[in-house]
Design a protein around this motif. Structure first.
Motif, PDB file in Angstrom:
ATOM      1  N   MET A 114      22.318  -0.599  -8.359  1.00  0.00           N
ATOM      2  CA  MET A 114      21.507   0.509  -8.430  1.00  0.00           C
ATOM      3  C   MET A 114      20.609   0.751  -9.736  1.00  0.00           C
ATOM      4  O   MET A 114      21.096   0.617 -10.519  1.00  0.00           O
ATOM      5  N   LYS A 115      19.265   1.186  -9.609  1.00  0.00           N
ATOM      6  CA  LYS A 115      18.404   1.195 -10.654  1.00  0.00           C
ATOM      7  C   LYS A 115      18.642   2.541 -11.314  1.00  0.00           C
ATOM      8  O   LYS A 115      19.185   3.875 -10.728  1.00  0.00           O
ATOM      9  N   ALA A 116      18.306   2.818 -12.748  1.00  0.00           N
ATOM     10  CA  ALA A 116      18.485   4.011 -13.213  1.00  0.00           C
ATOM     11  C   ALA A 116      17.379   4.894 -12.718  1.00  0.00           C
ATOM     12  O   ALA A 116      17.825   6.100 -12.777  1.00  0.00           O
ATOM     13  N   ALA A 117      16.365   4.650 -12.054  1.00  0.00           N
ATOM     14  CA  ALA A 117      15.429   5.611 -11.727  1.00  0.00           C
ATOM     15  C   ALA A 117      16.200   6.423 -10.307  1.00  0.00           C
ATOM     16  O   ALA A 117      16.110   7.512 -10.234  1.00  0.00           O
ATOM     17  N   SER A 118      16.675   5.530  -9.648  1.00  0.00           N
ATOM     18  CA  SER A 118      17.489   5.911  -8.619  1.00  0.00           C
ATOM     19  C   SER A 118      18.495   6.961  -8.967  1.00  0.00           C
ATOM     20  O   SER A 118      18.938   8.170  -8.489  1.00  0.00           O
ATOM     21  N   LEU A 119      19.447   6.623 -10.023  1.00  0.00           N
ATOM     22  CA  LEU A 119      20.562   7.371 -10.559  1.00  0.00           C
ATOM     23  C   LEU A 119      19.920   9.005 -11.101  1.00  0.00           C
ATOM     24  O   LEU A 119      20.537   9.761 -10.875  1.00  0.00           O
ATOM     25  N   TYR A 120      18.929   8.533 -11.875  1.00  0.00           N
ATOM     26  CA  TYR A 120      18.199   9.908 -12.396  1.00  0.00           C
ATOM     27  C   TYR A 120      17.780  10.782 -11.258  1.00  0.00           C
ATOM     28  O   TYR A 120      17.817  11.981 -11.165  1.00  0.00           O
ATOM     29  N   ARG A 121      17.086  10.263 -10.126  1.00  0.00           N
ATOM     30  CA  ARG A 121      16.787  10.997  -9.104  1.00  0.00           C
ATOM     31  C   ARG A 121      18.123  11.796  -8.184  1.00  0.00           C
ATOM     32  O   ARG A 121      17.888  12.666  -7.978  1.00  0.00           O
TER      33      ARG A 121
END
Length: 94
Positions: free
Chosen positions: A1-8
């Motif tokens: 999972m990408k960091a952007a997805s985690l932040y979202r």
């Protein structure tokens, strides 16, 4: 999972948590308002009950006075009839 997805996802979670907290606060305030309204309703019912009791008492007094006035009017009418039927008296006879 990408960091952007985690932040979202983290942002969505935080928004949901804030909304949940706001809903809980609203629910608490609604409970307080409901309790206050119940207290006000109880006081209004007590006032209404007292008013009804006073009106009932006044109705009874009015009926009593109406009957008394009717009896007095009848007695005055009878006295007037008696005065009209009796022969005129001279002021010295009275």
């Amino acid at each position: 999972m990408k960091a952007a997805s985690l932040y979202r996802l983290q942002g969505q979670f935080e928004n949901a948590a804030r909304q949940t907290e706001q809903l809980r606060e609203n629910e608490k305030m609604a409970g307080v308002t409901e309790q206050r309204r119940k207290t006000e309703l109880s006081a209004a019912r007590n006032d209404h009950r007292a008013s009804l009791k006073a009106v009932t008492k006044l109705d009874g007094l009015l009926q009593h006075l109406t009957k008394r006035t009717a009896r007095r009017s009848l007695a005055l009418a009878e006295l007037s009839e008696e005065d009209e039927r009796s022969p005129l008296r001279l002021p010295t006879e009275r």
